[in-house]
Design a protein around this motif. Structure first.
Motif, PDB file in Angstrom:
ATOM      1  N   PRO A 192      50.952  45.772  53.958  1.00 46.81           N
ATOM      2  CA  PRO A 192      50.369  46.866  53.174  1.00 46.81           C
ATOM      3  C   PRO A 192      51.324  48.065  53.200  1.00 46.81           C
ATOM      4  CG  PRO A 192      48.795  46.020  54.776  1.00 46.81           C
ATOM      5  CD  PRO A 192      50.127  45.408  55.103  1.00 46.81           C
ATOM      6  N   LEU A 193      51.447  48.759  52.070  1.00 48.88           N
ATOM      7  CA  LEU A 193      52.350  49.909  51.988  1.00 48.88           C
ATOM      8  C   LEU A 193      51.643  51.241  52.179  1.00 48.88           C
ATOM      9  CD1 LEU A 193      54.782  48.785  49.171  1.00 48.88           C
ATOM     10  CD2 LEU A 193      55.143  48.780  51.643  1.00 48.88           C
ATOM     11  N   ASP A 194      50.332  51.237  52.126  1.00 50.82           N
ATOM     12  CA  ASP A 194      49.564  52.443  52.414  1.00 50.82           C
ATOM     13  C   ASP A 194      48.151  52.012  52.765  1.00 50.82           C
ATOM     14  OD1 ASP A 194      48.109  51.999  49.994  1.00 50.82           O
ATOM     15  OD2 ASP A 194      49.491  53.259  48.871  1.00 50.82           O
ATOM     16  N   GLY A 195      47.314  52.962  53.095  1.00 49.87           N
ATOM     17  CA  GLY A 195      45.946  52.631  53.475  1.00 49.87           C
ATOM     18  C   GLY A 195      45.009  52.485  52.297  1.00 49.87           C
ATOM     19  N   GLY A 196      45.536  52.667  51.099  1.00 44.57           N
ATOM     20  CA  GLY A 196      44.686  52.628  49.910  1.00 44.57           C
ATOM     21  C   GLY A 196      44.115  51.252  49.636  1.00 44.57           C
ATOM     22  N   MET A 197      42.810  51.232  49.382  1.00 49.17           N
ATOM     23  CA  MET A 197      42.122  49.991  49.025  1.00 49.17           C
ATOM     24  C   MET A 197      41.465  50.204  47.666  1.00 49.17           C
ATOM     25  SD  MET A 197      42.507  47.949  51.731  1.00 49.17           S
ATOM     26  CE  MET A 197      41.197  46.756  51.904  1.00 49.17           C
ATOM     27  N   GLU A 198      41.406  49.124  46.882  1.00 47.98           N
ATOM     28  CA  GLU A 198      40.766  49.174  45.575  1.00 47.98           C
ATOM     29  C   GLU A 198      39.800  48.008  45.451  1.00 47.98           C
ATOM     30  OE1 GLU A 198      43.848  48.915  42.650  1.00 47.98           O
ATOM     31  OE2 GLU A 198      44.503  50.977  42.946  1.00 47.98           O
ATOM     32  N   LEU A 199      38.644  48.274  44.850  1.00 47.26           N
ATOM     33  CA  LEU A 199      37.711  47.204  44.516  1.00 47.26           C
ATOM     34  C   LEU A 199      38.130  46.592  43.184  1.00 47.26           C
ATOM     35  CD1 LEU A 199      34.021  48.363  45.155  1.00 47.26           C
ATOM     36  CD2 LEU A 199      35.244  46.485  46.255  1.00 47.26           C
ATOM     37  N   GLY A 200      38.093  45.278  43.108  1.00 49.20           N
ATOM     38  CA  GLY A 200      38.407  44.617  41.852  1.00 49.20           C
ATOM     39  C   GLY A 200      37.738  43.255  41.789  1.00 49.20           C
ATOM     40  N   TRP A 201      37.502  42.817  40.564  1.00 49.65           N
ATOM     41  CA  TRP A 201      36.867  41.514  40.362  1.00 49.65           C
ATOM     42  C   TRP A 201      37.832  40.402  40.738  1.00 49.65           C
ATOM     43  CZ3 TRP A 201      31.911  40.958  39.864  1.00 49.65           C
ATOM     44  CH2 TRP A 201      31.145  41.946  39.235  1.00 49.65           C
ATOM     45  N   GLU A 202      37.311  39.409  41.448  1.00 50.14           N
ATOM     46  CA  GLU A 202      38.077  38.213  41.760  1.00 50.14           C
ATOM     47  C   GLU A 202      37.210  36.990  41.543  1.00 50.14           C
ATOM     48  OE1 GLU A 202      40.236  38.038  45.483  1.00 50.14           O
ATOM     49  OE2 GLU A 202      40.722  40.177  45.358  1.00 50.14           O
ATOM     50  N   GLY A 203      37.871  35.941  41.135  1.00 52.93           N
ATOM     51  CA  GLY A 203      37.278  34.627  41.082  1.00 52.93           C
ATOM     52  C   GLY A 203      38.213  33.687  41.806  1.00 52.93           C
ATOM     53  N   CYS A 204      37.835  32.437  41.882  1.00 51.30           N
ATOM     54  CA  CYS A 204      38.657  31.478  42.609  1.00 51.30           C
ATOM     55  C   CYS A 204      38.420  30.091  42.031  1.00 51.30           C
ATOM     56  CB  CYS A 204      38.292  31.511  44.100  1.00 51.30           C
ATOM     57  SG  CYS A 204      39.281  30.417  45.126  1.00 51.30           S
ATOM     58  N   LEU A 205      39.491  29.354  41.839  1.00 56.10           N
ATOM     59  CA  LEU A 205      39.369  27.999  41.319  1.00 56.10           C
ATOM     60  C   LEU A 205      38.587  27.101  42.282  1.00 56.10           C
ATOM     61  CD1 LEU A 205      42.979  27.562  39.900  1.00 56.10           C
ATOM     62  CD2 LEU A 205      40.890  28.154  38.649  1.00 56.10           C
ATOM     63  N   SER A 206      38.524  27.483  43.554  1.00 55.04           N
ATOM     64  CA  SER A 206      37.776  26.709  44.545  1.00 55.04           C
ATOM     65  C   SER A 206      36.312  27.122  44.649  1.00 55.04           C
ATOM     66  CB  SER A 206      38.438  26.834  45.922  1.00 55.04           C
ATOM     67  OG  SER A 206      39.706  26.218  45.910  1.00 55.04           O
ATOM     68  N   ILE A 207      35.950  28.192  43.936  1.00 52.17           N
ATOM     69  CA  ILE A 207      34.556  28.660  43.888  1.00 52.17           C
ATOM     70  C   ILE A 207      34.224  28.895  42.416  1.00 52.17           C
ATOM     71  CG2 ILE A 207      32.879  30.312  44.813  1.00 52.17           C
ATOM     72  CD1 ILE A 207      34.955  31.108  46.928  1.00 52.17           C
ATOM     73  N   PRO A 208      34.165  27.833  41.630  1.00 51.93           N
ATOM     74  CA  PRO A 208      34.014  28.003  40.176  1.00 51.93           C
ATOM     75  C   PRO A 208      32.682  28.646  39.795  1.00 51.93           C
ATOM     76  CG  PRO A 208      33.815  25.689  40.803  1.00 51.93           C
ATOM     77  CD  PRO A 208      34.217  26.428  42.037  1.00 51.93           C
ATOM     78  N   GLY A 209      32.772  29.468  38.754  1.00 48.38           N
ATOM     79  CA  GLY A 209      31.573  30.065  38.177  1.00 48.38           C
ATOM     80  C   GLY A 209      31.161  31.392  38.772  1.00 48.38           C
ATOM     81  N   LEU A 210      31.743  31.792  39.893  1.00 47.09           N
ATOM     82  CA  LEU A 210      31.362  33.045  40.545  1.00 47.09           C
ATOM     83  C   LEU A 210      32.494  34.058  40.487  1.00 47.09           C
ATOM     84  CD1 LEU A 210      29.569  31.732  43.768  1.00 47.09           C
ATOM     85  CD2 LEU A 210      28.515  32.578  41.672  1.00 47.09           C
TER      86      LEU A 210
END
Length: 175
Positions: free
Chosen positions: A86-104
């Protein structure tokens, strides 16, 4: 090339620590990487880690299309034995999906800026700084090598939803 079967949540390989790769120039590894790329594109996805195709090795493939990367695009990359800083302490919320958890999909906190290192199939070092979607993809795929799924990173499982219902969360958060 071959299209590979993607392991789904519940398969123990997705919860295990993947093994380091000693020789990145091994021709079998190049074939594996090519098959992973074909599988990722066919799925369709923007990243795939070897454990997702039931291979417990520390290799990921990813790409960042310009329309997903805030104007930045990253060509398909093969990254072996990756390490993230990590280059700083900043965190961001973002949408993620995963091919191993389809549909969510889920809203996942990630470091907003990172540096990642690894090697390519030619054995040459790769080192880049990344932010935004690029950083998110690399963190997500590297997590797979440590047996971590995106749902493990979520602070609030109320922010986990089926793809078709995600607009409800987005609308509620945007008020």
């Amino acid at each position: 090339m071959a299209l590979l079967t993607i392991a789904r949540m519940g398969n123990p390989v997705l919860r295990a620590m993947a093994q380091p790769i000693a020789d990145p120039t091994d021709p079998d590894l190049a074939r594996l990487a090519a098959d992973m790329i074909d599988t990722m594109i066919d799925a369709p996805g923007v990243g795939l880690a070897a454990p997702q195709i039931d291979v417990s090795r520390r290799i990921v493939v990813f790409r960042v299309p310009a329309d997903r990367g805030e104007g930045e695009s990253v060509a398909t990359t093969v990254l072996i034995n990756p390490v993230i800083e990590p280059l700083d302490g900043g965190m961001e919320l973002g949408w993620e999906g995963c091919l191993s958890i389809p549909g969510l999909r889920g809203l996942v906190p990630r470091h907003s800026r990172i540096r990642y290192r690894g090697v390519g199939l030619d054995g040459q070092p790769i080192e880049r700084e990344a932010s935004g979607f690029h950083a998110r993809v690399v963190q997500h795929e590297t997590d797979h090598l440590d047996g971590v799924l995106y749902i493990d990173r979520m602070d609030d499982l109320k922010l986990l939803t089926f793809i078709e219902e995600a607009h409800h969360i987005t609308e509620a958060r945007n008020g």
